[in-house]
Design a protein around this motif. Structure first.
Motif, PDB file in Angstrom:
ATOM      1  N   ALA A   1     -54.432  23.438 -20.471  1.00 16.83           N
ATOM      2  CA  ALA A   1     -54.482  22.900 -19.394  1.00 16.83           C
ATOM      3  C   ALA A   1     -55.112  23.624 -18.247  1.00 16.83           C
ATOM      4  N   THR A   2     -55.450  22.833 -17.501  1.00 21.19           N
ATOM      5  CA  THR A   2     -56.229  23.735 -16.360  1.00 21.19           C
ATOM      6  C   THR A   2     -55.590  23.104 -15.085  1.00 21.19           C
ATOM      7  N   SER A   3     -55.870  23.981 -13.982  1.00 19.45           N
ATOM      8  CA  SER A   3     -55.301  23.744 -12.636  1.00 19.45           C
ATOM      9  C   SER A   3     -56.081  23.793 -11.554  1.00 19.45           C
ATOM     10  N   LYS A   4     -55.958  23.041 -10.437  1.00 25.95           N
ATOM     11  CA  LYS A   4     -57.079  23.143  -9.234  1.00 25.95           C
ATOM     12  C   LYS A   4     -56.001  23.922  -8.263  1.00 25.95           C
ATOM     13  N   VAL A   5     -56.793  25.202  -7.720  1.00 23.82           N
ATOM     14  CA  VAL A   5     -56.177  26.448  -7.219  1.00 23.82           C
ATOM     15  C   VAL A   5     -57.102  26.714  -5.972  1.00 23.82           C
TER      16      VAL A   5
ATOM     17  N   VAL B   1     -51.939  28.699  -4.298  1.00 22.18           N
ATOM     18  CA  VAL B   1     -51.646  27.590  -3.574  1.00 22.18           C
ATOM     19  C   VAL B   1     -52.332  26.676  -4.572  1.00 22.18           C
ATOM     20  N   VAL B   2     -51.800  25.566  -5.382  1.00 17.26           N
ATOM     21  CA  VAL B   2     -52.183  24.645  -6.369  1.00 17.26           C
ATOM     22  C   VAL B   2     -52.142  23.324  -5.409  1.00 17.26           C
TER      23      VAL B   2
ATOM     24  N   ALA C   1     -43.088  25.489  -8.163  1.00 15.75           N
ATOM     25  CA  ALA C   1     -43.762  25.562  -6.823  1.00 15.75           C
ATOM     26  C   ALA C   1     -42.934  25.043  -5.945  1.00 15.75           C
ATOM     27  N   ARG C   2     -43.047  25.546  -4.605  1.00 10.94           N
ATOM     28  CA  ARG C   2     -42.419  24.904  -3.455  1.00 10.94           C
ATOM     29  C   ARG C   2     -43.518  24.132  -2.621  1.00 10.94           C
TER      30      ARG C   2
ATOM     31  N   TYR D   1     -47.894   9.805  -8.751  1.00 11.12           N
ATOM     32  CA  TYR D   1     -48.506   9.001  -7.240  1.00 11.12           C
ATOM     33  C   TYR D   1     -48.579   9.936  -6.418  1.00 11.12           C
ATOM     34  N   GLY D   2     -49.596   9.858  -5.615  1.00  8.52           N
ATOM     35  CA  GLY D   2     -49.718  10.810  -4.270  1.00  8.52           C
ATOM     36  C   GLY D   2     -50.557  11.904  -4.623  1.00  8.52           C
ATOM     37  N   ARG D   3     -50.410  12.823  -3.651  1.00 11.53           N
ATOM     38  CA  ARG D   3     -50.929  14.189  -3.466  1.00 11.53           C
ATOM     39  C   ARG D   3     -50.332  15.203  -2.855  1.00 11.53           C
ATOM     40  N   GLY D   4     -50.733  16.328  -2.976  1.00 13.38           N
ATOM     41  CA  GLY D   4     -49.805  17.314  -2.063  1.00 13.38           C
ATOM     42  C   GLY D   4     -50.348  18.740  -2.506  1.00 13.38           C
ATOM     43  N   GLN D   5     -49.856  19.717  -1.776  1.00 10.06           N
ATOM     44  CA  GLN D   5     -50.167  21.199  -2.253  1.00 10.06           C
ATOM     45  C   GLN D   5     -48.868  21.776  -2.457  1.00 10.06           C
ATOM     46  N   ALA D   6     -48.713  22.833  -3.134  1.00 11.35           N
ATOM     47  CA  ALA D   6     -47.520  23.675  -3.243  1.00 11.35           C
ATOM     48  C   ALA D   6     -47.875  25.153  -3.569  1.00 11.35           C
TER      49      ALA D   6
END
Length: 363
Positions: free
Chosen positions: A119-123, A142-143, A155-156, A210-215
């Protein structure tokens, strides 16, 4: 210290030692060495020898091993070959080796798939969005979350644009939950907020639908909610399924039944083997005697056969002799045609001519 979901976004960033621009590369490397990689602790791998021993614990293989042991004891007592014992042991060993090889190949295939589908993540690192492996995440990163992404760690939420997350794997809730960035407050008289009601938190194992966000990451690896579940599962003992229990019971009953049968049959088999051994030894010690007995018995049998043939053919022989006597013996003439005796035929002083017989006067 209050939990992360009871704090505001500024308090959470301050607690984690981060900012909205994320961590720098040096800080991330230092924290990675301190907290370790972001992955669940794997169970301790067993060796091939342990796998081999586990294969031998199968009830059916235990029955075969018991049969081999009993066969070895009986063969030694009766001075027979151990061919059956070696055949059973070879079958058991082949079955165990094949089981170990198959399990090893399956484990290697799973590891290869896990490596290919890492798995990969956008950071955010230093204000720039980069794509990293999820196992390189550290607390304070922050992802960026978008629809279809798997949440890599606990994550918050800092920002939310209609962000909805499916948490069925963690809470059992089948309907996606909408997330927001506001702080939560515990209910009156309650010290904490239930896991399913924490609308400003996202957890490892959930999926953005659904949607998007940052945590901002607050927990990685075994310090996540999934890590707690994994720790509880490791502490629990592995149980057997109902099918495995039934197979074990059936195998144990079969084993005890075979032992009882062997215990009953063994004395008779041993006694028969001793008798055969004694008979073989007796024949070996007295070959001449047995040869004489065989010859005498054959002579008696021949005499009986001849006697039977004699009495069977006696009537036919008698009839043949009677017929032959009748053929070679001429029939006697009647008394009138019989020749006279020599005394009556010739008289003293007579010539060669035949004299008539003297007549007698019959009064």
């Amino acid at each position: 210290m209050k939990p992360d979901y009871l704090q505001t976004t500024e308090e959470v960033l301050s607690t984690q030692g981060s900012s909205s621009r994320g961590l720098t590369g040096e800080e991330a490397a230092a924290r990675l060495s301190k907290h370790g990689p972001n992955r669940l602790q794997e169970a301790k791998k067993i060796t091939n020898f342990q796998r081999f021993v586990q294969q031998l614990k199968d009830p059916m293989l235990l029955i075969l091993l018991a049969a081999a042991a009993v066969s070895a004891v009986t063969s030694i007592l009766s001075h027979e070959s151990l061919t059956e014992v070696f055949i059973i042991l070879v079958v058991v060993l082949l079955n165990a080796v094949l089981g170990v090889v198959q399990e090893s190949k399956a484990e290697a295939a799973i590891e290869a798939l896990q490596t290919m589908t890492a798995a990969t993540s956008k950071v955010l690192r230093g204000g720039r969005q980069v794509t990293l492996k999820s196992e390189q995440l550290v607390p304070g990163d922050v992802v960026v979350l978008e629809a279809g992404d798997a949440v890599p760690a606990d994550a918050r939420v800092l920002e939310s644009a209609s962000l909805r997350v499916e948490e069925a794997a963690l809470t059992g809730e089948s309907v996606p939950v909408e997330k927001h960035a506001g702080a939560l407050a515990a209910a009156p008289g309650a010290k904490d907020v239930p896991l399913g009601d924490r609308r400003n938190m996202v957890y490892m194992g959930s999926t953005v639908v659904y949607g998007r966000g940052q945590a901002v990451v607050t927990g990685t690896g075994m310090h996540t909610e999934m890590g707690k579940i994994a720790t509880a599962l490791e502490a629990a003992q592995d149980g057997q399924t109902p099918l495995q229990k039934k197979l074990f019971l059936q195998g144990r009953r079969t084993f005890y039944t075979l032992l009882f049968i062997l215990w009953v049959i063994q004395p008779f088999k041993h006694h028969h083997a001793q008798n055969c051994k004694a008979g073989t030894q007796h024949k070996t010690d007295c070959p001449q005697r047995h040869a004489e007995q065989n010859a005498h018995g054959n002579a008696e049998q021949d005499a009986c056969d001849l006697t039977f043939l004699h009495f069977t053919a006696l009537p036919f022989r008698t009839m043949q002799r009677t017929a032959a006597t009748r053929e070679h013996t001429a029939p006697e003439p009647p008394p009138a045609l019989r020749p006279a005796p020599a005394a009556n035929r010739w008289r003293a002083g007579c010539c060669s001519k035949r004299c008539p017989p003297k007549r007698r006067n019959i009064p």
